[in-house]
Design a protein around this motif. Structure first.
Motif, mmCIF file in Angstrom:
data_model
loop_
_atom_site.group_PDB
_atom_site.id
_atom_site.type_symbol
_atom_site.label_atom_id
_atom_site.label_comp_id
_atom_site.label_asym_id
_atom_site.label_seq_id
_atom_site.Cartn_x
_atom_site.Cartn_y
_atom_site.Cartn_z
ATOM 1 N N ILE A 143 0.872 -1.181 0.000
ATOM 2 C CA ILE A 143 0.000 0.000 0.000
ATOM 3 C C ILE A 143 0.908 1.231 0.000
ATOM 4 O O ILE A 143 1.800 1.359 0.829
ATOM 5 N N SER A 144 0.702 2.106 -0.954
ATOM 6 C CA SER A 144 1.600 3.254 -1.123
ATOM 7 C C SER A 144 1.220 4.424 -0.226
ATOM 8 O O SER A 144 0.096 4.509 0.270
ATOM 9 N N ARG A 145 2.163 5.343 -0.056
ATOM 10 C CA ARG A 145 1.907 6.590 0.691
ATOM 11 C C ARG A 145 0.745 7.341 0.057
ATOM 12 O O ARG A 145 -0.122 7.850 0.748
ATOM 13 N N LYS A 146 0.730 7.398 -1.272
ATOM 14 C CA LYS A 146 -0.314 8.127 -1.975
ATOM 15 C C LYS A 146 -1.693 7.512 -1.680
ATOM 16 O O LYS A 146 -2.660 8.236 -1.439
ATOM 17 N N GLN A 147 -1.780 6.185 -1.681
ATOM 18 C CA GLN A 147 -3.045 5.509 -1.370
ATOM 19 C C GLN A 147 -3.492 5.828 0.056
ATOM 20 O O GLN A 147 -4.665 6.099 0.295
ATOM 21 N N LYS A 149 -2.623 8.464 1.918
ATOM 22 C CA LYS A 149 -2.976 9.884 2.035
ATOM 23 C C LYS A 149 -4.366 10.149 1.450
ATOM 24 O O LYS A 149 -5.145 10.905 2.013
ATOM 25 N N THR A 150 -4.679 9.500 0.343
ATOM 26 C CA THR A 150 -5.993 9.667 -0.277
ATOM 27 C C THR A 150 -7.079 9.026 0.584
ATOM 28 O O THR A 150 -8.104 9.648 0.873
ATOM 29 N N LYS A 151 -6.854 7.793 1.012
ATOM 30 C CA LYS A 151 -7.856 7.046 1.788
ATOM 31 C C LYS A 151 -8.217 7.749 3.095
ATOM 32 O O LYS A 151 -9.368 7.783 3.499
ATOM 33 N N TYR A 152 -7.219 8.330 3.768
ATOM 34 C CA TYR A 152 -7.449 8.932 5.083
ATOM 35 C C TYR A 152 -7.427 10.463 5.055
ATOM 36 O O TYR A 152 -7.392 11.087 6.103
ATOM 37 N N ASN A 153 -7.403 11.039 3.852
ATOM 38 C CA ASN A 153 -7.413 12.494 3.695
ATOM 39 C C ASN A 153 -6.320 13.165 4.535
ATOM 40 O O ASN A 153 -6.577 14.088 5.312
ATOM 41 N N ASP A 159 6.243 13.513 -1.571
ATOM 42 C CA ASP A 159 7.629 13.140 -1.831
ATOM 43 C C ASP A 159 7.651 12.515 -3.225
ATOM 44 O O ASP A 159 6.636 12.451 -3.910
ATOM 45 N N GLU A 160 8.799 12.058 -3.656
ATOM 46 C CA GLU A 160 8.926 11.504 -5.015
ATOM 47 C C GLU A 160 7.976 10.351 -5.256
ATOM 48 O O GLU A 160 7.427 10.218 -6.343
ATOM 49 N N GLU A 161 7.787 9.501 -4.263
ATOM 50 C CA GLU A 161 6.900 8.342 -4.417
ATOM 51 C C GLU A 161 5.471 8.774 -4.718
ATOM 52 O O GLU A 161 4.776 8.141 -5.502
#
Length: 164
Positions: A143-147, A149-153, A159-161
Motif C-alpha cells: 500500500i503506497s503513501r499516496k493511497q 494519504k488519499t484514503k485517510y485524507n 515526496d517523489e513516491e
C-alpha cells in the motif's frame, strides 16, 4: 549454496499490510519496510509503567491512518532499549513482543513503542524482523503513501513516491 532461511524467505515490497494475531481488531495495518533500521517500531501513546511494574500503552491512538484501531494493552513482559535514528540521536524506548501476521507467516517479534503520529505508516519493519523471513523487492508495494494519504485524507508534504 543458499542457506535454509533464504530458501524459505518470502518476497515483500517496500510497504506491507500486517495484522496483530492476538488482537482481532488489529488487522490490515499498513507498515513501512526499512532495511536501514535494525529494530521494528509501532505507534503507541499513553505509555507508562504502573506501581506494580506493568507497562500500559495504547497502540495506534492518535495516528492519522489507524486511530480507529486504538487498543489499550497491558504487559508485564517488556524491556528498555536505546534506539539511534539516522541523525545519530539516541532515544530510550520500551520494547514489547507482539505476535504478527505478514502474508501467510505468523510469528512473534519485538517492537519498540514510538510516537509515529507524523509518519504516514504507523509501523516500521526493521532488519531484526526481516532477516531470514523476507526478501525485499523495492519495486513492489503493499500500500503506497499516496493511497494512504488519499484514503485517510492526510495532508503531509508530497515526496517523489507520491508523484510517481
Amino acid at each position: 549454496m543458499k542457506s535454509r532461511s533464504k530458501l524459505h524467505a518470502m518476497i515483500i515490497g517496500r510497504s506491507e499490510i500486517i495484522s496483530f494475531v492476538d488482537y482481532q481488531q488489529l488487522v490490515s495495518i499498513p507498515a513501512k519496510v526499512d532495511t536501514g533500521a535494525y529494530r521494528s517500531a509501532v505507534h503507541a501513546d499513553n505509555i507508562y509503567v504502573d506501581d506494580a511494574g506493568h507497562l500500559h500503552f495504547t497502540l495506534f491512538a492518535g495516528h492519522p491512518t489507524c486511530d480507529n484501531y486504538a487498543t489499550e494493552i497491558v504487559s508485564d513482559k517488556f524491556t528498555t532499549v536505546s534506539v539511534s535514528n539516522s541523525f545519530g540521536d539516541t532515544d530510550e524506548r520500551y520494547e514489547v513482543v507482539l505476535k504478527v501476521k505478514i502474508g501467510p507467516k505468523i510469528f512473534r517479534e519485538s517492537f519498540t513503542l514510538a510516537n509515529r503520529a507524523k509518519k504516514i505508516y504507523p509501523i516500521l519493519l526493521g532488519r531484526k524482523l526481516l532477516n531470514g523471513r523476507f526478501l525485499v523487492d523495492t519495486s513492489s508495494c503493499g500500500i503506497s503513501r499516496k493511497q494512504l494519504k488519499t484514503k485517510y485524507n492526510i495532508s503531509l508534504p508530497d515526496d517523489e513516491e507520491d508523484i510517481m
